[in-house]
Design a protein around this motif. Structure first.
Motif, PDB file in Angstrom:
ATOM      1  N   THR A 274       0.868  -1.166   0.000  1.00 17.90           N
ATOM      2  CA  THR A 274       0.000   0.000   0.000  1.00 17.90           C
ATOM      3  C   THR A 274       0.908   1.220   0.000  1.00 17.90           C
ATOM      4  N   MET A 275       0.637   2.149  -0.906  1.00 21.18           N
ATOM      5  CA  MET A 275       1.510   3.310  -1.094  1.00 21.18           C
ATOM      6  C   MET A 275       0.793   4.583  -0.674  1.00 21.18           C
ATOM      7  N   ALA A 276       1.544   5.496  -0.106  1.00 19.08           N
ATOM      8  CA  ALA A 276       0.939   6.726   0.412  1.00 19.08           C
ATOM      9  C   ALA A 276       1.823   7.925   0.146  1.00 19.08           C
ATOM     10  N   TRP A 277       1.203   9.079   0.221  1.00 13.08           N
ATOM     11  CA  TRP A 277       1.903  10.360   0.204  1.00 13.08           C
ATOM     12  C   TRP A 277       1.582  11.115   1.494  1.00 13.08           C
ATOM     13  N   PHE A 278       2.622  11.686   2.055  1.00 12.69           N
ATOM     14  CA  PHE A 278       2.505  12.580   3.192  1.00 12.69           C
ATOM     15  C   PHE A 278       3.237  13.864   2.840  1.00 12.69           C
ATOM     16  N   ARG A 279       2.993  14.903   3.631  1.00 14.51           N
ATOM     17  CA  ARG A 279       3.737  16.143   3.421  1.00 14.51           C
ATOM     18  C   ARG A 279       4.068  16.777   4.760  1.00 14.51           C
ATOM     19  N   GLN A 280       5.113  17.572   4.740  1.00 13.71           N
ATOM     20  CA  GLN A 280       5.538  18.233   5.968  1.00 13.71           C
ATOM     21  C   GLN A 280       6.051  19.621   5.632  1.00 13.71           C
ATOM     22  N   ALA A 281       5.381  20.614   6.191  1.00 13.64           N
ATOM     23  CA  ALA A 281       5.809  21.997   6.039  1.00 13.64           C
ATOM     24  C   ALA A 281       6.736  22.353   7.189  1.00 13.64           C
ATOM     25  N   PRO A 282       7.579  23.356   7.018  1.00 13.63           N
ATOM     26  CA  PRO A 282       8.508  23.742   8.093  1.00 13.63           C
ATOM     27  C   PRO A 282       7.772  24.054   9.387  1.00 13.63           C
ATOM     28  N   GLY A 283       8.239  23.461  10.464  1.00 16.86           N
ATOM     29  CA  GLY A 283       7.647  23.701  11.768  1.00 16.86           C
ATOM     30  C   GLY A 283       6.353  22.972  12.033  1.00 16.86           C
TER      31      GLY A 283
ATOM     32  N   ALA B  39       5.484   3.454   2.131  1.00 19.01           N
ATOM     33  CA  ALA B  39       4.955   2.152   1.741  1.00 19.01           C
ATOM     34  C   ALA B  39       4.813   1.251   2.946  1.00 19.01           C
ATOM     35  N   THR B  40       3.823   0.359   2.862  1.00 16.57           N
ATOM     36  CA  THR B  40       3.641  -0.662   3.876  1.00 16.57           C
ATOM     37  C   THR B  40       3.067  -1.907   3.229  1.00 16.57           C
ATOM     38  N   THR B  41       3.421  -3.060   3.764  1.00 16.75           N
ATOM     39  CA  THR B  41       2.817  -4.303   3.285  1.00 16.75           C
ATOM     40  C   THR B  41       1.543  -4.617   4.047  1.00 16.75           C
TER      41      THR B  41
ATOM     42  N   SER C 231      -3.951   6.748   7.587  1.00 18.72           N
ATOM     43  CA  SER C 231      -3.546   8.140   7.532  1.00 18.72           C
ATOM     44  C   SER C 231      -2.473   8.516   8.545  1.00 18.72           C
ATOM     45  N   THR C 232      -2.023   7.561   9.330  1.00 14.49           N
ATOM     46  CA  THR C 232      -0.991   7.870  10.318  1.00 14.49           C
ATOM     47  C   THR C 232       0.365   7.386   9.823  1.00 14.49           C
ATOM     48  N   PRO C 233       1.387   8.215   9.946  1.00 13.87           N
ATOM     49  CA  PRO C 233       2.711   7.851   9.434  1.00 13.87           C
ATOM     50  C   PRO C 233       3.265   6.555  10.020  1.00 13.87           C
ATOM     51  N   THR C 234       2.893   6.226  11.242  1.00 22.54           N
ATOM     52  CA  THR C 234       3.461   5.045  11.884  1.00 22.54           C
ATOM     53  C   THR C 234       3.028   3.745  11.236  1.00 22.54           C
ATOM     54  N   ARG C 235       2.009   3.786  10.397  1.00 22.53           N
ATOM     55  CA  ARG C 235       1.572   2.576   9.679  1.00 22.53           C
ATOM     56  C   ARG C 235       2.567   2.172   8.592  1.00 22.53           C
ATOM     57  N   TYR C 236       3.452   3.087   8.218  1.00 24.03           N
ATOM     58  CA  TYR C 236       4.313   2.876   7.061  1.00 24.03           C
ATOM     59  C   TYR C 236       5.743   2.599   7.497  1.00 24.03           C
ATOM     60  N   THR C 237       6.350   1.618   6.839  1.00 31.99           N
ATOM     61  CA  THR C 237       7.669   1.151   7.262  1.00 31.99           C
ATOM     62  C   THR C 237       8.796   1.581   6.338  1.00 31.99           C
TER      63      THR C 237
END
Length: 123
Positions: free
Chosen positions: A33-42, A98-100, A105-111
């Motif tokens: 399963t593939m995902a996109w996340f984003r992070q703005a400064p701060g 990515a995760t198998t 929606s939480t980053p910790t799901r992805y390895t």
């Protein structure tokens, strides 16, 4: 070892579009399963979208529905993020993940994570 490499970021003006790509190597793309996340400064890393390995179901952050589209090409081992009508608040580092397991929606799901690609939207 599974590796993700993002590309396609850049500097655009508000209202323009970009398409991000994320290529996976070292693993069977169909099992992730593939995902996109984003992070703005701060700010904390936030969910953008994921596409499930099960039937290719697509899920989005509510605030991005209608402007962003996630897709994948199994023959190219690549996931895409089409971003339309970009706004200055979309400015961030965009990460592929990515995760198998089952996505979410939480980053910790992805390895597995890529290094990120910068998107900057000027007003």
């Amino acid at each position: 070892q599974v590796k993700l490499v993002e590309s396609g970021g850049g500097l655009v003006q508000a209202g323009e579009s970009l398409r991000l790509s994320c290529a996976i190597s070292g693993g069977d793309f169909r099992t992730y399963t593939m995902a996109w996340f984003r992070q703005a400064p701060g700010q904390e890393r936030s969910f953008v979208a994921f596409i499930s390995k099960i039937a290719g179901g697509m899920y989005y952050a509510d605030s991005l529905k209608g402007r962003f589209t996630i897709s994948k090409d199994n023959t190219e081992n690549t996931v895409y993020l089409q971003m339309n009508n970009l706004k200055p608040e979309d400015t961030a580092m965009y990460y592929c993940a990515a995760t198998t397991h089952v996505g979410g929606s939480t980053p910790t799901r992805y390895t597995v994570w890529g290094q990120g690609t910068q998107v900057t939207v000027s007003s």
